[in-house]
Design an enzyme around this catalytic site. Structure first.
Site, mmCIF file in Angstrom:
data_model
loop_
_atom_site.group_PDB
_atom_site.id
_atom_site.type_symbol
_atom_site.label_atom_id
_atom_site.label_comp_id
_atom_site.label_asym_id
_atom_site.label_seq_id
_atom_site.Cartn_x
_atom_site.Cartn_y
_atom_site.Cartn_z
ATOM 1 N N ALA A 271 -80.626 64.543 65.535
ATOM 2 C CA ALA A 271 -81.496 65.482 64.403
ATOM 3 C C ALA A 271 -80.502 66.409 63.998
ATOM 4 C CB ALA A 271 -82.566 66.366 65.451
ATOM 5 N N TYR B 282 -78.421 45.078 63.162
ATOM 6 C CA TYR B 282 -78.964 46.293 62.949
ATOM 7 C C TYR B 282 -80.733 45.816 62.765
ATOM 8 C CZ TYR B 282 -80.625 50.335 60.428
ATOM 9 O OH TYR B 282 -81.399 51.389 60.087
#
Length: 244
Positions: A14, A146
């Site tokens: 974050a 990914y």
């Protein structure tokens, strides 16, 4: 305006990019936000600006994840945003690359969710929002591992939604396309301007997305307005994957 007043949100990754935009949107909506990031300095600076709490956290350390969520309890909203990409054709990757990408993009989601669910189940309420990727839905040339990890997040989202609906917990995912973030900048540095053009051209809207647009989707899924939505994956990708 959507309100998260009285709710505590734990957001991984974050300190920057999409995660920072989510932390900001949640704080503005009244949530008590815990900013969890490996970059402790950036996380602390953002937390100070938002009146939030910062925790330095390596999401690949399962024991540390459990401790951080226990310390932050009660957690009403979990946003699994931490992630990392690597632009390389599969034959050019190594086992170490596979483990790093899977650990950060998938195993960390399992770890945080495993830690937060008992408290949510006991409370009879919870919101889990997993930030996956459009690559997990359609695949990514030069990003196979990914894509595999992010596809796993989508399947995990559906399964955990099924297991926890009876506890009043909703579990959803947001699948961004090409968003203007430090991660995208890294991909461009690795692959050049042709990567940027390919990402832009892949969207029907012909532009990159902004972190605030992903944050708006996460805020909606964490809110009371989305109380009847679970097990879903919301694409925020400008129509990527739909074809021209």
């Amino acid at each position: 305006m959507t309100s998260l007043a009285g709710r505590r949100a734990f957001v991984t990754g974050a300190a920057k990019g999409i995660g920072a935009a989510i932390a900001r949107a949640f704080a503005e909506a009244g949530a008590d936000v815990v900013i969890a990031d490996l970059d402790g300095d950036a996380g602390t600076a953002l937390a100070r600006a938002l009146g939030a709490t910062a925790v330095r956290l390596d999401v690949t350390d399962v024991a540390a994840v459990t401790r951080a969520i226990t310390d932050a309890a009660p957690v009403d909203i979990l946003v699994n945003n931490a992630g990392v990409d690597q632009h390389a054709f599969f034959t050019k990757t190594t086992e170490a690359d596979w483990r790093r990408l899977i650990d950060i993009n998938l195993i960390a989601v399992l770890a945080t969710t495993h830690a937060v669910l008992p408290g949510m189940q006991a409370a009879g309420f919870g919101r889990i929002v997993n930030i996956t990727s459009e690559a997990g839905r359609i695949g990514s040339k030069g990003g196979s591992v990914y894509s595999a990890a992010k596809g796993g997040v989508i399947a995990f989202t559906k399964s955990i939604a099924r297991e926890n609906a009876r506890f009043g917990i909703t579990v959803n995912a947001v699948a961004p396309g090409p968003i203007r973030t430090p991660m995208l900048e890294d991909a461009v540095r690795q692959g050049g301007d042709k990567i940027l053009k390919a990402m832009t051209d892949a969207t029907l809207l012909g532009r990159l997305g902004e972190t605030e647009e992903v944050a708006a989707a996460a805020l909606f899924l964490a809110s009371q307005e989305a109380a009847f939505i679970t097990g879903e994956t919301l694409s925020v990708s400008g129509g990527m994957g739909l074809g021209g």
